[in-house]
Design an enzyme around this catalytic site. Structure first.
Site, PDB file in Angstrom:
ATOM      1  N   LYS A 118      31.565  74.265  85.050  1.00 27.91           N
ATOM      2  CA  LYS A 118      31.393  75.610  84.512  1.00 27.91           C
ATOM      3  C   LYS A 118      30.058  75.679  83.811  1.00 27.91           C
ATOM      4  O   LYS A 118      29.522  74.674  83.323  1.00 27.91           O
ATOM      5  CB  LYS A 118      32.539  75.985  83.562  1.00 27.91           C
ATOM      6  CG  LYS A 118      32.643  75.177  82.276  1.00 27.91           C
ATOM      7  CD  LYS A 118      31.726  75.600  81.164  1.00 27.91           C
ATOM      8  CE  LYS A 118      31.875  77.077  80.848  1.00 27.91           C
ATOM      9  NZ  LYS A 118      30.836  77.469  79.828  1.00 27.91           N
ATOM     10  N   THR A 129      25.804  76.082  78.257  1.00 18.63           N
ATOM     11  CA  THR A 129      26.980  75.232  78.015  1.00 18.63           C
ATOM     12  C   THR A 129      27.542  74.859  79.374  1.00 18.63           C
ATOM     13  O   THR A 129      27.969  75.745  80.088  1.00 18.63           O
ATOM     14  CB  THR A 129      27.999  75.957  77.164  1.00 18.63           C
ATOM     15  OG1 THR A 129      27.388  76.302  75.945  1.00 18.63           O
ATOM     16  CG2 THR A 129      29.240  75.155  76.884  1.00 18.63           C
ATOM     17  N   GLU A 216      23.292  83.648  83.702  1.00 18.15           N
ATOM     18  CA  GLU A 216      23.562  84.950  83.080  1.00 18.15           C
ATOM     19  C   GLU A 216      22.472  85.964  83.418  1.00 18.15           C
ATOM     20  O   GLU A 216      21.293  85.748  83.156  1.00 18.15           O
ATOM     21  CB  GLU A 216      23.687  84.784  81.567  1.00 18.15           C
ATOM     22  CG  GLU A 216      24.948  84.035  81.164  1.00 18.15           C
ATOM     23  CD  GLU A 216      25.014  83.681  79.701  1.00 18.15           C
ATOM     24  OE1 GLU A 216      26.118  83.333  79.244  1.00 18.15           O
ATOM     25  OE2 GLU A 216      23.980  83.737  79.020  1.00 18.15           O
TER      26      GLU A 216
END
Length: 348
Positions: A118, A129, A216
């Protein structure tokens, strides 16, 4: 006095709370969570590893986690559906889950390697992260396996970047069960080790590229390949410098074939090379050769970037810095307005 060999047999992952910078209370949460799972699985607490992802400074929601453990253990499955459910469960700001599985022959035996990861923001690993778990049924000694994992991580997760921010929680765990019944690999230089390393590289690079692709706010993946360096580590460092450049990433988002930003990022990577041998290509379009700019169709180059963005595809940048044997790759994504929007309001 020899120490007993400790083996990891389970991984417990929570998403939403990073449990970093949470002091002794956060540490005790980990101990209690691990002990509870170990009891349910009938194994030692030290055989359970843990990964956490989420907001820094927030502790694990321990009560909810402990309550859910019996259900999680009872729902363990070797099915594709079970694997997919786990990959989805560990996501946070990810738009998609990330998993890879392959089967390949190693020393004449069919070996399976799979993994999930992830990550979408705060991606600039130094091990993003990001979390990853890799498993294989190959039989391999722990010291050789550890070396393989380090090599594969350096060729994959340590070569991706979304925003230049390293997470507090970057973790990759790789487990080898030996259930394939293959001959044990005890030498890193053996043919079987070479074959297993190749498979491990493929799986980790697939997961790493998925993370960069899902950056993102990103509209495309950027793949940078550097050749002609004196060694693989030097080529990899140059590639990561280019992929990490905010100006390169912004230019890709703006569909601007600005070769100067690519050349500059290669130059400040900290690796010496002869600038008269610098060559830069965007896709199949030659932008720079012999250290000098080339005449090229700017509209075609811009269209190449536009098409990649329209389909959330891949922008390929090839950089050659000389005649050496070193080759390295890195992956990133473009830098969009949406990245700022997502992270400006992350906890609010």
């Amino acid at each position: 006095m020899s120490m007993p060999l400790l083996l990891a047999r389970a991984v417990l992952i929570n998403a939403g709370q990073a449990n970093a910078a949470t002091g002794d209370a956060g540490y005790q949460d980990v101990i209690e969570s691990v002990s509870s799972l170990a009891k349910l699985l009938q194994m030692k607490p030290e055989e359970v590893l843990i990964e956490s992802t989420g907001v820094i400074g927030q502790r694990i929601k321990k009560a909810a986690l402990l309550k859910s453990l019996p259900k999680l253990v009872n729902s363990l499955s070797a099915s594709t559906e079970g694997a997919d459910a786990a990959a989805v469960a560990i996501t946070t700001t990810d738009l998609v889950s990330k998993s890879v599985a392959i089967q390949s022959q190693v020393g004449g035996t069919d070996i399976r390697i799979g993994g999930m990861a992830k990550g979408s923001g705060m991606i600039h690993p130094n091990m993003a992260t990001m979390l990853g778990v890799i498993t294989t049924d190959a039989m391999v000694s722990s010291d050789v396996w550890r070396k393989m994992v380090q090599v594969a991580v350096n060729r994959s997760f340590n070569q991706i970047t979304v925003d230049g921010d390293t997470s507090t929680n970057d973790t990759v765990i790789a487990l080898a069960s030996g259930l394939s019944g293959s001959t044990k690999i005890s030498s890193y230089n053996s043919n079987q080790a070479v074959q297993l390393q190749a498979g491990l590289d493929v799986v980790m690079q697939g997961l790493a590229k998925s993370i960069a692709w899902d950056g993102e706010g990103a509209t495309c993946l950027i793949e940078v390949t550097v050749t002609g360096a004196d060694s693989e580590p030097e080529a990899a460092k140059i590639a990561r410098s280019v992929a990490s450049s905010s100006l390169v990433k912004a230019a890709v988002y703006g569909r601007d074939p600005n070769w100067g930003r690519i050349a500059a990022a290669a130059g400040y990577a900290g690796i010496s090379f002869d600038q008269t041998k610098l060559r830069v290509l965007l896709g199949d379009i030659l932008l720079m050769d012999g250290g000098e700019p080339q005449l090229f169709d700017r509209r075609a180059a811009s269209d190449y970037l536009k098409k990649a963005g329209e389909i959330h595809g891949t922008v390929v940048i090839n950089v050659s810095v000389g005649d050496g044997p070193g080759r390295g790759q890195a992956w990133g994504c473009d830098l969009s307005y949406d990245y700022v929007k997502i992270n400006a309001e992350y906890t609010t």
